[in-house]
Enzyme design. Structure first.
Site, short mmCIF file in Angstrom:
data_model
loop_
_atom_site.label_atom_id
_atom_site.label_comp_id
_atom_site.label_asym_id
_atom_site.label_seq_id
_atom_site.Cartn_x
_atom_site.Cartn_y
_atom_site.Cartn_z
N GLY A 1 0.79 -1.23 0.00
CA GLY A 1 0.00 0.00 0.00
C GLY A 1 0.82 1.28 0.00
O GLY A 1 0.34 2.33 0.42
N ARG B 1 -4.48 -11.90 -3.96
CA ARG B 1 -5.90 -11.54 -3.82
C ARG B 1 -6.40 -11.02 -5.16
O ARG B 1 -5.62 -10.87 -6.11
CB ARG B 1 -6.05 -10.44 -2.77
CG ARG B 1 -5.15 -9.23 -3.07
CD ARG B 1 -5.36 -8.07 -2.14
NE ARG B 1 -4.32 -7.06 -2.27
CZ ARG B 1 -4.22 -6.16 -3.21
NH1 ARG B 1 -5.11 -6.14 -4.19
NH2 ARG B 1 -3.24 -5.27 -3.23
N GLU C 1 16.47 -2.33 -3.43
CA GLU C 1 16.44 -2.72 -4.84
C GLU C 1 17.04 -1.61 -5.68
O GLU C 1 16.91 -0.42 -5.35
CB GLU C 1 15.01 -2.94 -5.33
CG GLU C 1 14.36 -4.21 -4.85
CD GLU C 1 12.96 -4.36 -5.41
OE1 GLU C 1 12.45 -5.48 -5.36
OE2 GLU C 1 12.39 -3.36 -5.90
N ARG D 1 -10.08 5.12 -11.44
CA ARG D 1 -10.54 5.05 -10.06
C ARG D 1 -11.13 6.41 -9.65
O ARG D 1 -10.45 7.44 -9.74
CB ARG D 1 -9.40 4.69 -9.11
CG ARG D 1 -8.72 3.38 -9.45
CD ARG D 1 -7.72 3.00 -8.37
NE ARG D 1 -6.97 1.81 -8.74
CZ ARG D 1 -6.25 1.08 -7.88
NH1 ARG D 1 -6.20 1.45 -6.60
NH2 ARG D 1 -5.60 0.00 -8.28
#
Length: 456
Positions: free
Chosen positions: A164, A293, A200, A339
């Protein structure tokens, strides 16, 4: 097949699951907080159970309350949607212990892939390309400095247990690393109770590409093509499309095969997503993470493949084999999702809860879908995520999809609360977006600065 399932979520995704279950002839149980007593998912379900006060920790994240509601109503399975308990391995395990089917992967798989260090190790074993970085968790800034010197700047700090957009920092030069590490680690502790980090190499410029996979309990796993999620604000996706304009047939096949290898390596079951970063210059792609999910943006994949992902989740959980072979999956046309959030872009996207007075959702025409839990007279509570709708379009090609989305956003009307619909219309009308000329830096570094200047 199940006779009754409980939906451990709220808002548009709960409504989406209720509708899919009803089409399968399955009775549904909604759970709701005191703040959601009049929400659409509560009104649509066959049964509804209040599981606590408005605060998520006391309701939608209260595992005992959710399980009690399932037991009391006789629900045989629980669909977690996305967010809340959807990637909570403890909850998935608790469901199993209570002989209630969790509509998703096993808790052990979540643990394996939810921990980014373990996930990275599994991908290396499965011959899936990974981003150069730390081989394990990093606990101190000094340790981070040594690794960053080895792989080179810029680097990305990420919370090992994160998600998130929490606990993430981009570090351009050595002098900034220690402060960024401390800040990100503290944020990770607050959000996840775990301050461990990993590093990373920053792949820039990059496309954020994710591949949708489905796997049944018989070891059969397929992919449903990719979604381009590169338009992001503060590491949160704003607009998604499928297929990606940056990917040709050969690369699409390679990424799809890598995603299937990744899923098979961990014995994955149900719907999931393998997320990659794509270096457009070299056409090299690298594994980022796996989402265990259903994704917010799953409708674009449903439009271009004709596969109902939520129904497939339920069928797989019920023990049914996947009826699709990989060769049968064909990508047709182009789909885009915007969205719609109850937020004010003119005030740094501040949340805008409140009562909806008037509402018109665009619904006419072929290839247009609106997933929402809004209705006129509904009060959007201030306690949860600000996303209140998703507008999804499908066209024969990308240009038609873009024009259809412009038309849909133009028709969208709401009063009583402020949304980002106008912002989305400006974004989808931008020349760079229309040309497909964007990457993960575009929204924050190019579009938003100009947008803010225009507003001023």
């Amino acid at each position: 097949m199940f006779k009754k399932i409980l939906i451990a979520n709220r808002g548009e995704i709960a409504v989406r699951i209720i509708r899919a279950a009803r089409e399968l002839g399955i009775a549904t149980v909604a759970v709701y907080s005191e703040a959601d007593k009049t929400s659409l998912h509560t009104l649509l379900a066959d049964e509804a159970v209040c599981i606590g006060p408005a605060k998520s920790a006391d309701s939608y994240l209260n595992m005992n309350s959710v399980l009690s509601a399932a037991i009391v109503t006789g629900a045989e399975a629980i669909h977690p949607g996305f967010g809340f308990l959807s990637e909570n391995s403890k909850f998935a395990t608790m469901c199993e212990e209570m002989h209630i089917k969790f509509i998703g992967p096993a808790g052990s798989v979540m643990d394996k892939m939810g921990d980014k260090i373990n996930a990275r190790s599994e991908m290396v074993k499965a011959n899936v390309p990974v981003i150069p970085g730390s081989d394990g968790e990093v606990y101190t800034g000094q340790e981070a400095l040594k690794i960053a010197d080895k792989i080179g700047y810029p680097v990305m700090l990420k919370a090992s247990a994160g998600g998130g957009g929490k606990g993430i920092r981009k570090v351009e030069k050595k002098e900034d690393l220690l402060a960024a590490f401390e800040s990100a680690s503290q944020e990770a502790v607050a959000a996840f109770g775990n301050g461990a980090m990993y590093l990373e190499k920053v792949i820039y410029p990059a496309r954020h590409i994710e591949v949708q996979i489905l796997g049944d309990s018989f070891g059969h796993i397929i992919h449903l093509g990719e979604r381009d999620c590169s338009l992001q604000r503060n590491n949160q996706k704003v607009l998604e499309e499928s297929p990606s304009i940056a990917i040709g047939k050969t690369l699409r096949t390679q990424m799809g095969e890598a995603a299937v290898r990744a899923a098979k390596a961990v014995g994955y079951e149900n719907a999931g997503t393998i997320e990659f970063l794509l270096d457009e210059e070299t056409e090299q792609f690298f594994f980022m993470e796996m989402n265990t999910r259903v994704q917010v943006e799953h409708p674009v994949t449903e439009f271009v493949t004709g596969v109902d992902i939520v129904k497939e989740q339920i069928r797989i959980a019920a023990g049914q084999p996947l009826e699709y072979q990989q060769d049968a999956i064909q990508i047709t046309g182009h789909a885009i999702e915007c969205r719609i959030n109850a937020e004010n872009p003119k005030f740094n996207f501040a949340p805008s809860p409140g009562k909806i007075k008037d509402l018109f959702l665009p619904s006419g025409g072929v290839g247009l879908r609106v997933d929402s839990a809004m209705y006129a007279g509904y009060s959007i509570p201030p306690y949860y995520d600000s996303m209140v709708a998703k507008i999804i379009v499908h066209g024969e090609n990308r240009f038609e999809a873009l024009m259809k989305m412009q038309r849909a956003l133009f028709e969208f009307e709401i009063s009583g609360v402020v949304t980002n619909a106008e912002f989305q219309l400006d974004l989808i009308s931008d020349a760079h977006v229309i040309a497909g000329d964007y990457d993960t830096s575009f929204l924050m570094e190019k579009f938003l600065p100009n947008y803010i200047k225009q507003e001023e």
